[in-house]
Write a protein that holds these residues in place. Structure first.
Motif, PDB file in Angstrom:
ATOM      1  N   GLN A  25      -2.377   5.885  -9.524  1.00 36.77           N
ATOM      2  CA  GLN A  25      -1.062   5.268  -9.604  1.00 36.77           C
ATOM      3  C   GLN A  25      -1.130   3.949 -10.367  1.00 36.77           C
ATOM      4  OE1 GLN A  25       0.128   2.332  -6.428  1.00 36.77           O
ATOM      5  NE2 GLN A  25      -0.512   4.034  -5.125  1.00 36.77           N
ATOM      6  N   GLU A  26       0.020   3.498 -10.824  1.00 36.54           N
ATOM      7  CA  GLU A  26       0.205   2.159 -11.368  1.00 36.54           C
ATOM      8  C   GLU A  26       1.445   1.587 -10.699  1.00 36.54           C
ATOM      9  OE1 GLU A  26       0.752   3.071 -15.417  1.00 36.54           O
ATOM     10  OE2 GLU A  26      -1.357   3.559 -15.801  1.00 36.54           O
ATOM     11  N   SER A  42      -7.623  18.076   1.666  1.00 35.34           N
ATOM     12  CA  SER A  42      -8.926  17.493   1.331  1.00 35.34           C
ATOM     13  C   SER A  42      -8.838  16.851  -0.039  1.00 35.34           C
ATOM     14  CB  SER A  42     -10.039  18.560   1.345  1.00 35.34           C
ATOM     15  OG  SER A  42      -9.801  19.533   0.333  1.00 35.34           O
ATOM     16  N   TYR A  43      -9.847  16.039  -0.365  1.00 36.71           N
ATOM     17  CA  TYR A  43      -9.870  15.323  -1.651  1.00 36.71           C
ATOM     18  C   TYR A  43     -11.282  15.377  -2.222  1.00 36.71           C
ATOM     19  CZ  TYR A  43      -5.519  13.657   0.304  1.00 36.71           C
ATOM     20  OH  TYR A  43      -4.268  13.610   0.866  1.00 36.71           O
ATOM     21  N   GLU A  44     -11.376  15.538  -3.541  1.00 30.17           N
ATOM     22  CA  GLU A  44     -12.678  15.668  -4.183  1.00 30.17           C
ATOM     23  C   GLU A  44     -13.320  14.319  -4.490  1.00 30.17           C
ATOM     24  OE1 GLU A  44     -12.641  18.188  -7.590  1.00 30.17           O
ATOM     25  OE2 GLU A  44     -11.432  19.745  -6.635  1.00 30.17           O
ATOM     26  N   ASP A  45     -12.518  13.260  -4.620  1.00 25.64           N
ATOM     27  CA  ASP A  45     -13.044  11.977  -5.082  1.00 25.64           C
ATOM     28  C   ASP A  45     -12.649  10.846  -4.146  1.00 25.64           C
ATOM     29  OD1 ASP A  45     -14.090  12.777  -7.854  1.00 25.64           O
ATOM     30  OD2 ASP A  45     -12.003  13.471  -7.931  1.00 25.64           O
ATOM     31  N   ASP A  46     -13.460   9.782  -4.146  1.00 28.05           N
ATOM     32  CA  ASP A  46     -13.091   8.551  -3.467  1.00 28.05           C
ATOM     33  C   ASP A  46     -11.965   7.872  -4.232  1.00 28.05           C
ATOM     34  OD1 ASP A  46     -15.158   9.146  -1.778  1.00 28.05           O
ATOM     35  OD2 ASP A  46     -16.537   7.648  -2.600  1.00 28.05           O
ATOM     36  N   VAL A  47     -11.285   6.941  -3.578  1.00 25.06           N
ATOM     37  CA  VAL A  47     -10.176   6.227  -4.211  1.00 25.06           C
ATOM     38  C   VAL A  47     -10.473   4.730  -4.230  1.00 25.06           C
ATOM     39  CG1 VAL A  47      -7.737   5.615  -4.049  1.00 25.06           C
ATOM     40  CG2 VAL A  47      -8.467   7.960  -3.571  1.00 25.06           C
ATOM     41  N   TYR A  48     -10.350   4.131  -5.411  1.00 23.58           N
ATOM     42  CA  TYR A  48     -10.462   2.686  -5.583  1.00 23.58           C
ATOM     43  C   TYR A  48      -9.079   2.145  -5.953  1.00 23.58           C
ATOM     44  CZ  TYR A  48     -15.538   3.328  -5.804  1.00 23.58           C
ATOM     45  OH  TYR A  48     -16.848   3.654  -5.521  1.00 23.58           O
ATOM     46  N   THR A  49      -8.598   1.175  -5.196  1.00 23.56           N
ATOM     47  CA  THR A  49      -7.305   0.560  -5.458  1.00 23.56           C
ATOM     48  C   THR A  49      -7.519  -0.900  -5.843  1.00 23.56           C
ATOM     49  OG1 THR A  49      -6.263   2.000  -3.812  1.00 23.56           O
ATOM     50  CG2 THR A  49      -5.021   0.064  -4.513  1.00 23.56           C
ATOM     51  N   GLU A  82      -4.695   2.450  -9.521  1.00 23.00           N
ATOM     52  CA  GLU A  82      -5.681   3.407  -9.022  1.00 23.00           C
ATOM     53  C   GLU A  82      -6.024   4.365 -10.151  1.00 23.00           C
ATOM     54  OE1 GLU A  82      -4.288   5.486  -5.641  1.00 23.00           O
ATOM     55  OE2 GLU A  82      -4.285   3.736  -4.332  1.00 23.00           O
ATOM     56  N   GLU A  83      -7.296   4.552 -10.398  1.00 19.53           N
ATOM     57  CA  GLU A  83      -7.739   5.411 -11.490  1.00 19.53           C
ATOM     58  C   GLU A  83      -7.383   6.865 -11.213  1.00 19.53           C
ATOM     59  OE1 GLU A  83     -11.836   6.514 -13.971  1.00 19.53           O
ATOM     60  OE2 GLU A  83     -11.916   5.231 -12.208  1.00 19.53           O
ATOM     61  N   THR A  84      -6.990   7.583 -12.267  1.00 18.32           N
ATOM     62  CA  THR A  84      -6.773   9.018 -12.188  1.00 18.32           C
ATOM     63  C   THR A  84      -8.117   9.722 -12.303  1.00 18.32           C
ATOM     64  OG1 THR A  84      -4.586   8.837 -13.172  1.00 18.32           O
ATOM     65  CG2 THR A  84      -5.648  11.000 -13.270  1.00 18.32           C
ATOM     66  N   ASN A  85      -8.447  10.560 -11.312  1.00 18.81           N
ATOM     67  CA  ASN A  85      -9.761  11.207 -11.284  1.00 18.81           C
ATOM     68  C   ASN A  85      -9.803  12.533 -12.039  1.00 18.81           C
ATOM     69  OD1 ASN A  85     -11.156   9.256  -9.626  1.00 18.81           O
ATOM     70  ND2 ASN A  85      -9.892   9.973  -7.916  1.00 18.81           N
ATOM     71  N   ALA A  98       0.819  -1.210   0.000  1.00 16.62           N
ATOM     72  CA  ALA A  98       0.000   0.000   0.000  1.00 16.62           C
ATOM     73  C   ALA A  98       0.855   1.263   0.000  1.00 16.62           C
ATOM     74  CB  ALA A  98      -0.931   0.011   1.217  1.00 16.62           C
ATOM     75  N   ALA A  99       2.171   1.089  -0.181  1.00 18.35           N
ATOM     76  CA  ALA A  99       3.054   2.245  -0.107  1.00 18.35           C
ATOM     77  C   ALA A  99       2.665   3.311  -1.121  1.00 18.35           C
ATOM     78  CB  ALA A  99       4.494   1.808  -0.343  1.00 18.35           C
ATOM     79  N   HIS A 100       2.498   4.516  -0.625  1.00 17.37           N
ATOM     80  CA  HIS A 100       2.148   5.677  -1.435  1.00 17.37           C
ATOM     81  C   HIS A 100       0.844   5.462  -2.211  1.00 17.37           C
ATOM     82  CE1 HIS A 100       4.309   9.439  -1.702  1.00 17.37           C
ATOM     83  NE2 HIS A 100       3.639   9.681  -2.800  1.00 17.37           N
ATOM     84  N   ALA A 101      -0.107   4.763  -1.579  1.00 18.39           N
ATOM     85  CA  ALA A 101      -1.422   4.598  -2.195  1.00 18.39           C
ATOM     86  C   ALA A 101      -2.187   5.910  -2.118  1.00 18.39           C
ATOM     87  CB  ALA A 101      -2.185   3.477  -1.500  1.00 18.39           C
ATOM     88  N   GLY A 102      -3.451   5.889  -2.579  1.00 22.02           N
ATOM     89  CA  GLY A 102      -4.218   7.111  -2.724  1.00 22.02           C
ATOM     90  C   GLY A 102      -4.327   7.920  -1.457  1.00 22.02           C
ATOM     91  N   ALA A 103      -4.252   9.252  -1.602  1.00 26.21           N
ATOM     92  CA  ALA A 103      -4.396  10.189  -0.498  1.00 26.21           C
ATOM     93  C   ALA A 103      -3.384   9.865   0.609  1.00 26.21           C
ATOM     94  CB  ALA A 103      -5.829  10.186   0.013  1.00 26.21           C
ATOM     95  N   LEU A 104      -3.856   9.678   1.854  1.00 25.99           N
ATOM     96  CA  LEU A 104      -2.958   9.425   2.986  1.00 25.99           C
ATOM     97  C   LEU A 104      -2.790   7.941   3.279  1.00 25.99           C
ATOM     98  CD1 LEU A 104      -4.365  12.096   5.498  1.00 25.99           C
ATOM     99  CD2 LEU A 104      -2.559  12.392   3.807  1.00 25.99           C
TER     100      LEU A 104
END
Length: 370
Positions: free
Chosen positions: A313-314, A268-275, A297-300, A17-23
């Protein structure tokens, strides 16, 4: 065999999960519940991001570069699992679920030069699992979590903030199905949001002055993890999963900062993150196993704050698992291509463009069956 299968699905340990979406930093896995008997583990990873951007508006020193804004950091976790009897088992998990560290170099001419921000969390999770003869199990428990943060943002009226450590409690609930004869396991885990009220002190050179004390309220986000594994040939395992995190409902907004930026949030973040992850593992012999995984992870395409400039990310990861007696040691490496994004400053967007960035992570996990 089950011990091997569980090891291989946690490919690249904390690096998964290193450097996954947001925090997001650990993915909040509960895989330790599926280990055999009495078991303990410790994992450690170091992550080295390369994250830099350039301004794209003449109002902010057009064309100047930020330099690398993301220092290397470490992530750790530890867990213990034991059976109470043939039906009940329990686990304790200590980890750092959410983390951020941003440091803009001074003297670059970049509008955010000298800005720094840090967000740190620790969590202790206690889980109880009920195993049914049919192969189904249900599990759940409580999570005690602490958070603290600080930031210095010179380009917003020389703003500084420190949010003291606060503790909050959430819960975990899940269901799983296992069929050992084909190495099948599917699990679905829900992690609740956790509310925090951090005592906060803010200062600036504006009319707000300071130091001004307040309480900053926010919630770390709820999430859902769907994980699976299944044997596809003798000694070969296919595994993967999907993680959803409700980042669109997260906002860290100290009172003075909100006033200074006309309603802006520190983070803050505008979108949810799916990994999404998909991998394959192969047992070479009784001692060694190897595995590889892909992540996405999809680019929003949303605007991000300058304290969190990455969008999607990929990744690709490789791991080797060594089993000897009651001990197993997993080593892994993961390469992450960080998604391109643009940032905003208050109502001004775009302010900067971050592209061509990446990260590399190394990790070690040591597990022992008592």
């Amino acid at each position: 065999m089950k011990s091997y299968l569980t090891s291989v699905t946690v490919l690249c340990l904390a690096t998964g999960a290193a450097h996954a979406g947001a925090l997001d930093r650990t993915g909040q896995s509960v895989d330790v519940l599926f280990e055999t008997g009495r078991y303990g583990e410790f994992s450690f990873a170091t992550v080295s991001p390369d994250l830099s951007g350039n301004t794209v508006t003449p109002f902010l020193s057009n064309g100047s570069g930020s330099g690398d804004i993301s220092p290397s950091y470490t992530v750790f976790s530890a867990a213990y699992k034991a059976d109470i009897n043939n039906t009940w088992s329990y686990a304790l998990i200590l980890d750092e679920p959410f983390k951020a560290d941003v440091d803009y170099l001074a003297g670059t001419g970049y509008f955010a030069a000298g800005a720094q921000a840090n967000f740190q969390s620790y969590a202790l999770t206690g889980l109880l699992q009920y195993n049914m003869p049919s192969g189904f199990s249900v599990y759940g428990g409580l999570r005690l979590q602490s958070t603290e943060a600080d930031a210095r943002i010179p380009f917003v009226a020389s703003y500084e903030v420190e949010a003291d450590r606060d503790y909050g409690v959430g819960y975990v609930a899940g269901v799983a199905y296992e069929r050992p004869d084909i190495a099948l396991r599917v699990s679905l885990t829900y992690n609740s949001e956790i509310a925090h009220e951090n005592d906060t002190v803010e200062t600036s050179v504006s009319l707000l002055g300071g130091p001004n004390a307040s309480v900053t309220e926010f919630e770390t986000p709820q999430s859902v993890n769907l994980a699976f594994q299944t044997g596809i040939a003798p000694g070969t395992l296919l595994f993967g999963g999907v993680r959803w995190v409700d980042w669109s409902d997260f906002a860290l907004t100290p009172a003075n900062y909100q006033t200074l930026t006309s309603g802006g949030s520190l983070l803050s973040y505008e979108d949810d993150v799916y990994t999404y992850t998909l991998g394959i593992g192969r047992r070479l012999n009784d001692t060694w196993s190897i595995a590889a995984t892909l992540g996405y992870e999809e680019t929003n395409g949303s605007f991000f704050t300058n304290l969190g400039p990455s969008d999607g990310q990929e990744s690709i990861g490789l791991a080797a698992i060594y089993n000897k007696g009651n001990m197993k040691i997993t080593t892994g490496i993961r390469y992450v291509r960080i998604g391109d994004t643009v940032t905003r400053v208050g109502a001004l967007a775009p302010a900067a463009r971050f592209d061509g960035n990446d990260a590399i992570a190394f990790g070690v996990k040591v597990g022992y069956n008592f």
